[in-house]
Design a protein around this motif. Structure first.
Motif, PDB file in Angstrom:
ATOM      1  N   GLU A   1      26.402   6.281   4.667  1.00  0.00           N
ATOM      2  CA  GLU A   1      25.895   6.166   6.039  1.00  0.00           C
ATOM      3  C   GLU A   1      25.433   4.741   6.338  1.00  0.00           C
ATOM      4  O   GLU A   1      25.623   4.250   7.455  1.00  0.00           O
ATOM      5  CB  GLU A   1      24.745   7.150   6.258  1.00  0.00           C
ATOM      6  CG  GLU A   1      25.201   8.594   6.269  1.00  0.00           C
ATOM      7  CD  GLU A   1      24.060   9.588   6.193  1.00  0.00           C
ATOM      8  OE1 GLU A   1      24.219  10.691   6.758  1.00  0.00           O
ATOM      9  OE2 GLU A   1      23.031   9.280   5.575  1.00  0.00           O
ATOM     10  N   ARG A   2      24.857   4.049   5.359  1.00  0.00           N
ATOM     11  CA  ARG A   2      24.452   2.659   5.559  1.00  0.00           C
ATOM     12  C   ARG A   2      25.666   1.763   5.781  1.00  0.00           C
ATOM     13  O   ARG A   2      25.642   0.868   6.619  1.00  0.00           O
ATOM     14  CB  ARG A   2      23.628   2.156   4.370  1.00  0.00           C
ATOM     15  CG  ARG A   2      22.166   2.555   4.457  1.00  0.00           C
ATOM     16  CD  ARG A   2      21.317   1.812   3.450  1.00  0.00           C
ATOM     17  NE  ARG A   2      21.576   2.196   2.081  1.00  0.00           N
ATOM     18  CZ  ARG A   2      21.074   3.267   1.480  1.00  0.00           C
ATOM     19  NH1 ARG A   2      20.280   4.078   2.154  1.00  0.00           N
ATOM     20  NH2 ARG A   2      21.347   3.538   0.237  1.00  0.00           N
TER      21      ARG A   2
ATOM     22  N   MET B   1       7.058   8.765  11.534  1.00  0.00           N
ATOM     23  CA  MET B   1       7.150   8.529  10.115  1.00  0.00           C
ATOM     24  C   MET B   1       8.175   7.426   9.861  1.00  0.00           C
ATOM     25  O   MET B   1       9.260   7.453  10.408  1.00  0.00           O
ATOM     26  CB  MET B   1       7.576   9.805   9.410  1.00  0.00           C
ATOM     27  CG  MET B   1       7.816   9.574   7.949  1.00  0.00           C
ATOM     28  SD  MET B   1       8.809  10.807   7.254  1.00  0.00           S
ATOM     29  CE  MET B   1       8.139  11.792   6.240  1.00  0.00           C
ATOM     30  N   ARG B   2       7.835   6.484   9.045  1.00  0.00           N
ATOM     31  CA  ARG B   2       8.727   5.385   8.702  1.00  0.00           C
ATOM     32  C   ARG B   2       9.434   5.723   7.398  1.00  0.00           C
ATOM     33  O   ARG B   2       8.853   6.285   6.486  1.00  0.00           O
ATOM     34  CB  ARG B   2       7.930   4.088   8.514  1.00  0.00           C
ATOM     35  CG  ARG B   2       7.087   3.690   9.701  1.00  0.00           C
ATOM     36  CD  ARG B   2       7.890   3.172  10.817  1.00  0.00           C
ATOM     37  NE  ARG B   2       8.381   1.845  10.492  1.00  0.00           N
ATOM     38  CZ  ARG B   2       9.088   1.130  11.318  1.00  0.00           C
ATOM     39  NH1 ARG B   2       9.378   1.585  12.493  1.00  0.00           N
ATOM     40  NH2 ARG B   2       9.516  -0.052  10.982  1.00  0.00           N
ATOM     41  N   TYR B   3      10.703   5.374   7.339  1.00  0.00           N
ATOM     42  CA  TYR B   3      11.478   5.595   6.130  1.00  0.00           C
ATOM     43  C   TYR B   3      11.432   4.363   5.244  1.00  0.00           C
ATOM     44  O   TYR B   3      11.210   3.260   5.718  1.00  0.00           O
ATOM     45  CB  TYR B   3      12.935   5.908   6.475  1.00  0.00           C
ATOM     46  CG  TYR B   3      13.120   7.248   7.128  1.00  0.00           C
ATOM     47  CD1 TYR B   3      13.137   8.406   6.380  1.00  0.00           C
ATOM     48  CD2 TYR B   3      13.270   7.335   8.504  1.00  0.00           C
ATOM     49  CE1 TYR B   3      13.303   9.635   6.981  1.00  0.00           C
ATOM     50  CE2 TYR B   3      13.435   8.561   9.117  1.00  0.00           C
ATOM     51  CZ  TYR B   3      13.450   9.707   8.353  1.00  0.00           C
ATOM     52  OH  TYR B   3      13.613  10.923   8.952  1.00  0.00           O
ATOM     53  N   ALA B   4      11.686   4.593   3.987  1.00  0.00           N
ATOM     54  CA  ALA B   4      11.802   3.468   3.057  1.00  0.00           C
ATOM     55  C   ALA B   4      13.004   2.619   3.447  1.00  0.00           C
ATOM     56  O   ALA B   4      13.786   2.994   4.317  1.00  0.00           O
ATOM     57  CB  ALA B   4      11.968   4.006   1.637  1.00  0.00           C
ATOM     58  N   GLN B   5      13.174   1.495   2.803  1.00  0.00           N
ATOM     59  CA  GLN B   5      14.317   0.618   3.075  1.00  0.00           C
ATOM     60  C   GLN B   5      15.595   1.448   3.107  1.00  0.00           C
ATOM     61  O   GLN B   5      15.833   2.245   2.226  1.00  0.00           O
ATOM     62  CB  GLN B   5      14.415  -0.451   1.980  1.00  0.00           C
ATOM     63  CG  GLN B   5      15.426  -1.513   2.245  1.00  0.00           C
ATOM     64  CD  GLN B   5      15.020  -2.435   3.387  1.00  0.00           C
ATOM     65  OE1 GLN B   5      13.873  -2.448   3.805  1.00  0.00           O
ATOM     66  NE2 GLN B   5      15.958  -3.180   3.894  1.00  0.00           N
ATOM     67  N   GLY B   6      16.397   1.257   4.121  1.00  0.00           N
ATOM     68  CA  GLY B   6      17.632   2.013   4.250  1.00  0.00           C
ATOM     69  C   GLY B   6      17.547   3.115   5.274  1.00  0.00           C
ATOM     70  O   GLY B   6      18.531   3.763   5.591  1.00  0.00           O
ATOM     71  N   GLY B   7      16.358   3.380   5.800  1.00  0.00           N
ATOM     72  CA  GLY B   7      16.196   4.342   6.876  1.00  0.00           C
ATOM     73  C   GLY B   7      16.497   5.783   6.515  1.00  0.00           C
ATOM     74  O   GLY B   7      16.798   6.589   7.378  1.00  0.00           O
ATOM     75  N   GLY B   8      16.424   6.142   5.248  1.00  0.00           N
ATOM     76  CA  GLY B   8      16.681   7.518   4.839  1.00  0.00           C
ATOM     77  C   GLY B   8      18.151   7.885   4.854  1.00  0.00           C
ATOM     78  O   GLY B   8      18.500   9.059   4.855  1.00  0.00           O
ATOM     79  N   LEU B   9      19.029   6.895   4.874  1.00  0.00           N
ATOM     80  CA  LEU B   9      20.466   7.142   4.917  1.00  0.00           C
ATOM     81  C   LEU B   9      21.073   7.057   3.520  1.00  0.00           C
ATOM     82  O   LEU B   9      20.557   6.365   2.650  1.00  0.00           O
ATOM     83  CB  LEU B   9      21.154   6.105   5.814  1.00  0.00           C
ATOM     84  CG  LEU B   9      20.696   6.037   7.262  1.00  0.00           C
ATOM     85  CD1 LEU B   9      21.377   4.880   7.972  1.00  0.00           C
ATOM     86  CD2 LEU B   9      20.974   7.340   7.984  1.00  0.00           C
ATOM     87  N   THR B  10      22.195   7.727   3.368  1.00  0.00           N
ATOM     88  CA  THR B  10      22.938   7.618   2.123  1.00  0.00           C
ATOM     89  C   THR B  10      23.653   6.267   2.093  1.00  0.00           C
ATOM     90  O   THR B  10      23.739   5.577   3.114  1.00  0.00           O
ATOM     91  CB  THR B  10      23.992   8.732   1.996  1.00  0.00           C
ATOM     92  OG1 THR B  10      24.970   8.533   3.017  1.00  0.00           O
ATOM     93  CG2 THR B  10      23.382  10.115   2.108  1.00  0.00           C
TER      94      THR B  10
END
Length: 65
Positions: free
Chosen positions: A13-14, A1-10
């Motif tokens: 976390e980014r 599964m691919r995450y939206a921009q930002g990789g599912g991080l807060t």
């Protein structure tokens, strides 16, 4: 599964992930090899290679210093 921009991080976390990337570039510029750079933050060498390639493509690589 691919995450939206930002990789599912807060946002926090980014920011932490970007700090790790920048430290990797500094270590590279200091003469460290990809494997040595990857060991400290416990990431793959492939990730380090990708970070450094992206850094260079943006015109911010060691050759531009």
């Amino acid at each position: 599964m691919r995450y939206a921009q930002g990789g599912g991080l807060t946002d926090t976390e980014r920011v932490m992930r970007e700090r790790i990337r920048l430290k990797a570039v500094v270590r590279f510029e200091g003469g460290k090899k990809d494997g040595e750079i990857a060991a400290a933050p416990r990431v793959s060498e492939r990730s380090v290679e990708r970070w450094l390639r992206q850094w260079r493509e943006r015109g911010q690589g060691p050759a531009d210093q």
